[in-house]
Design a protein around this motif. Structure first.
Motif, PDB file in Angstrom:
ATOM      1  N   LEU A   1       0.832  -1.206   0.000  1.00  0.00           N
ATOM      2  CA  LEU A   1       0.000   0.000   0.000  1.00  0.00           C
ATOM      3  C   LEU A   1       0.863   1.251   0.000  1.00  0.00           C
ATOM      4  CD1 LEU A   1      -2.892  -0.956   2.450  1.00  0.00           C
ATOM      5  CD2 LEU A   1      -2.881  -0.957  -0.036  1.00  0.00           C
TER       6      LEU A   1
ATOM      7  N   VAL B   1       0.604   4.125  -2.961  1.00  0.00           N
ATOM      8  CA  VAL B   1       0.221   5.542  -2.840  1.00  0.00           C
ATOM      9  C   VAL B   1       1.334   6.452  -3.349  1.00  0.00           C
ATOM     10  CG1 VAL B   1      -1.483   5.237  -1.010  1.00  0.00           C
ATOM     11  CG2 VAL B   1       0.911   5.593  -0.388  1.00  0.00           C
TER      12      VAL B   1
ATOM     13  N   VAL C   1      -4.876   5.403   0.919  1.00  0.00           N
ATOM     14  CA  VAL C   1      -5.690   4.196   0.806  1.00  0.00           C
ATOM     15  C   VAL C   1      -6.392   3.979   2.143  1.00  0.00           C
ATOM     16  CG1 VAL C   1      -5.686   1.690   0.655  1.00  0.00           C
ATOM     17  CG2 VAL C   1      -4.361   3.014  -0.967  1.00  0.00           C
TER      18      VAL C   1
ATOM     19  N   GLN D   1      -8.877   1.308   4.167  1.00  0.00           N
ATOM     20  CA  GLN D   1      -9.292  -0.082   4.083  1.00  0.00           C
ATOM     21  C   GLN D   1     -10.428  -0.328   5.059  1.00  0.00           C
ATOM     22  OE1 GLN D   1      -6.468  -2.988   5.331  1.00  0.00           O
ATOM     23  NE2 GLN D   1      -7.241  -4.572   3.971  1.00  0.00           N
TER      24      GLN D   1
ATOM     25  N   LEU E   1      -9.276   4.185  -2.796  1.00  0.00           N
ATOM     26  CA  LEU E   1      -8.034   4.869  -3.146  1.00  0.00           C
ATOM     27  C   LEU E   1      -8.408   6.309  -3.505  1.00  0.00           C
ATOM     28  CD1 LEU E   1      -4.985   4.840  -3.980  1.00  0.00           C
ATOM     29  CD2 LEU E   1      -5.740   4.041  -6.222  1.00  0.00           C
TER      30      LEU E   1
ATOM     31  N   ALA F   1      -6.214   0.144  -8.374  1.00  0.00           N
ATOM     32  CA  ALA F   1      -7.130  -0.444  -7.388  1.00  0.00           C
ATOM     33  C   ALA F   1      -7.367  -1.921  -7.695  1.00  0.00           C
ATOM     34  CB  ALA F   1      -8.452   0.317  -7.378  1.00  0.00           C
TER      35      ALA F   1
END
Lengths: 633, 151
Positions: free
Chosen positions: A277, A281, A295, A297, A380, A402
């Protein structure tokens, strides 16, 4: 005066017959026709003879005659020439005539002359040229390619319209000269640009170059250009034709493709989701030139969103790991399904403004959902402090990323499940083996405490019997021998099942007993070395593995000497069984483990069930033979 | 209970060759059949007498301390405390300083012998040892005539 239509001039006029494309006429002070060529007379639909001495209003019907005669009158009155284009229809075909009307002085008279040119064909050619130009411009616009031509000698430039647009300049102005052009080239590309141009002028060879330009609004574009020098008679380069194509989108698409592929590759290397992740980014922020990319989650699969990774947005960093509220942009997108593109927060009234975008001064944002629409796993988001910095293409790239994340997450989840199942299987194997160990142990102990003791006690009883008859002594001896044999057999069985020595004498006692037993059975000598610290940790398993390996050493390896070592390495018990037998080809090991040697396979199962390892292969010291190593944590 | 003197000096033998005193023996084994066989053997021996029996380690420990025998024959493998451990504790506690301990096992091996010696026993016998030999070993142990060459 002389007849104007007479002489050479008259012959020339008469020679301009119908279809010649040139018509000539001269009118007198009263605007009556003095002389007219057949070609022009034909235009009015009459013969030349019928028009001489008559005015145009008398020859041409209605309005056409009025307009034509008015033109003559204007010229006669003003003394200024007049040029007009006269559309006409001949035999159903539209034709165009370019008509010049001008005053002439001839023999003291003020006459009016008419010269008409049939421009139908040249007009068509002109239209075709225009069309072709437009097509070229369209093609150039579509290809984002512009063409140019540089007259080196006169230092004059010609630019196509599209080239102006690519350079961010107005087509209304003149093309920039070389110095002005260089100003627009990105600083780091100016020297190569100059060098390439200078070399083309010198050696006259076609060239290609890629460079960036900085537009007046500060945006950068990437151009790819080609130039073809043309030499003059002197051999020097007098002109360069070229074109330049704006490949910014192409280059960006390529770069984005590479970035997405890189994230996908990273996901396959087994990095944690955390690392993946973070890299993602950063990549999105870099590729889309955004100020903040994050991001979020969903916690527990379907719970609230929590910020998991952030690029940029230092002021927002303390929110990492924290839950995001329902008013956050990510939560809004998760509800709506996305993708969301906000070109300018301050110019829209539809969405409630997410607090973050306001607090950090973000002007444009895009957000896409990660994971399948019916079961999204996160969001995202990307933001820029400048308005209009995110569009459809940026959102498309974010969706690609994504998708990569979603499949990586799915793979990680599947892997975790495999690990969990394998652990569960390991536990089951361990449980099954423990149960087997317990059963063996209890049988062995029952043998020891029951039949063995009975037989030994019986042995004493027999020993104390006194022979009464002549044969008794022989009988008694046979009974005694039989008892001793039974005792010995029971001891063998007990060692195979479980050495009861373990409980009193510990690992060393039990292992030596097993080694002695197997060495005797296998016809080899056996040396045992046990580090005292290694005892009492994995004794049962060490004994079980050693028994299996020692049996193999006799049965398959036909060894003469076997060494058994038990040591402790960093809290892990290490069992080495090394023989000098025929060895086991390394490539045959999986096969041996898989099928033939059930014992070896189960040995490995047992070691792995407790998180250890077991391998059999050539000896570590290079000598012929086999070495088995079990690491038991 | 007899009142034999306590000590590990060899008993004084008279000229006739009969023991001036009998050596007192304690026997512990969880196998009743084997134990009673050995007890009978000891009881029948002119120079030995059985002063107590036990069927596990705890009993043996308590019995030996109570009886203070000349020699104790302990099975190695017993429920609870094993024979070697009983031996070790008596040695550590010094609660029966004059008792000589002979261990006996159904599964003899050299490692066990070493451990038995380290625990303070004077001998380790296999259970298949002939009865007469066992009796002789007990007597010899009681008289201090056997020992290990183990440090």
């Amino acid at each position: 005066m002389r007849d104007p239509a007479g002489g050479v001039a008259g012959a020339l006029v008469q020679a301009l017959g119908p279809g010649s494309g040139i018509g000539v006429a001269v009118h007198d002070e009263d605007l009556r026709v003095l002389v007219i060529s057949p070609s022009l007379a034909e235009l009015s639909g009459t013969r030349p003879g019928e028009q001489v001495g008559r005015r145009l209003t008398e020859v041409l019907p209605g309005e056409v005659g009025e307009i034509a005669e008015a033109s003559l009158r204007v010229v006669a009155a003003s003394g200024e020439p007049l040029l007009r284009l006269e559309p006409a229809v001949e035999a159903g075909r539209e034709r165009g005539w370019l008509i010049h009307v001008y005053p002439i002085h001839y023999g003291g008279r003020d006459l009016v002359a008419v010269i008409a040119l049939d421009v139908t064909e040249s007009r068509r050619a002109h239209e075709r040229l225009q069309l072709s130009r437009e097509r070229l411009a369209t093609a150039q616009r579509m290809a984002r390619a512009g063409s140019w031509s540089w007259d080196v000698v006169a230092d004059r430039w010609q630019w196509s319209e599209e080239l102006y647009r690519i350079a961010g300049l107005s087509p209304a102005g003149p093309p920039p000269d070389l110095r002005t052009l260089l100003q627009t080239v990105a600083e780091e590309h100016r020297a190569p640009f100059r060098d390439v141009t200078a070399r083309a002028l010198r050696d006259g060879r076609p060239y290609e170059i890629s460079f960036s330009v900085v537009l007046p609004d500060g945006r950068r574009r990437i151009l790819r250009g080609r130039g073809v020098p043309v030499r003059g008679d002197s051999g020097a380069v007098e002109r360069i034709h070229g074109f330049a194509q704006d490949v910014t989108e192409l280059a960006r698409a390529e770069s984005q493709q590479r970035a997405a592929a890189e994230i996908g590759r990273l996901a396959l290397t087994g990095v944690t989701l955390e690392v993946l992740l973070r890299e993602t980014v950063d990549a999105v922020a870099r590729e889309l030139a955004l100020d903040i990319v994050g991001v979020a989650q969903r916690l527990g699969g379907d719970g609230p969103l929590a910020l998991r990774a952030l690029s940029g947005g230092a002021a927002y960093r303390e929110r990492l790991g924290q839950e995001l509220g329902p008013e956050s942009l990510a939560a809004q997108v998760l509800r709506d399904g996305g993708p969301l593109i906000v070109p300018d927060w301050e110019a829209q009234r539809v969405l409630p403004r997410a607090p973050l975008t306001r607090r950090l001064g973000m002007r444009s944002s895009a957000a896409v959902v990660i994971g399948p629409r019916e079961a999204p796993i996160g969001v995202l988001t990307g933001h820029s402090t400048a308005p209009g910095r995110v569009g459809e293409e940026d959102a498309a790239f974010m969706e690609t990323v994504a998708n990569v994340l979603a499949s990586a997450q799915a793979r990680l989840a599947a892997e975790a499940e495999v690990v969990a199942q394998s652990e569960a299987r390991g536990r089951l194997v361990a449980l099954a083996l423990d149960a087997e160990d317990r059963a063996r142990r209890s049988i062995s102990e029952a043998l020891h405490d029951g039949p063995l003791q009975d037989l030994l006690a019986l042995g004493h009883d027999v020993a104390r019997l006194r022979p009464a008859a002549g044969d008794d002594e022989r009988h008694l001896a046979r009974v005694g021998d039989g008892l001793a044999r039974a005792v010995s057999q029971i001891r063998e069985v007990m060692l195979d099942l479980h050495p009861v020595q373990l409980q009193v004498g510990g690992l060393e006692s039990a292992l030596r007993a097993i080694c002695a037993q197997q060495a005797a059975a296998g016809g080899y000598t056996c040396a045992v070395r046990i580090e005292p610290t290694a005892a009492g940790r994995r004794d049962e398993l060490v004994l079980s593995l050693a028994r299996e390996l020692l049996r193999n050493a006799g049965k398959h390896a036909r060894a003469e000497h076997v060494g058994v070592t038990v040591a402790l390495e960093e809290d892990t018990v290490r069992l080495d069984v090394v023989d000098d037998g025929v060895g086991l080809a390394e490539d045959r090991l999986p096969e041996a483990l898989g099928s033939g040697h059930i014992g070896l396979a189960s040995s490995r199962e047992r070691a792995e069930a407790i998180g250890g390892s077991f391998r059999v292969g050539p000896r570590g010291d290079g000598q012929p033979g086999t070495q088995a190593v079990a690491l038991l944590p | 209970m007899t009142t034999a003197p306590i000590g590990h000096d060899p008993p004084v033998l008279n000229g006739s060759g009969t023991g001036a005193l009998t050596r007192r023996v304690y026997i512990a084994d969880d196998h009743e059949g084997y134990r009673s066989g050995v007890a009978r053997l000891v009881a029948e021996h002119p120079a030995l007498e059985v002063v107590g029996q036990g069927s596990d380690g705890e009993e043996a420990l308590a019995g030996i301390i109570a009886c203070q025998p000349d020699v104790a024959l302990l099975d190695v493998r017993m429920p609870g405390i094993n024979g070697i451990e009983v031996c070790r504790r008596l040695q550590q506690e010094g609660s029966a300083p004059n008792v000589r301990i002979v261990l006996i096992t159904g599964t003899p091996d050299p490692v066990l012998s070493t451990q038995a010696a380290a625990a303070g026993a004077v001998a380790l016998l296999g259970k298949e040892t002939p009865p007469n030999t066992i009796a002789a070993q007990l007597l010899a142990a009681a008289e201090g005539r056997v020992g290990w060459s183990v440090e």
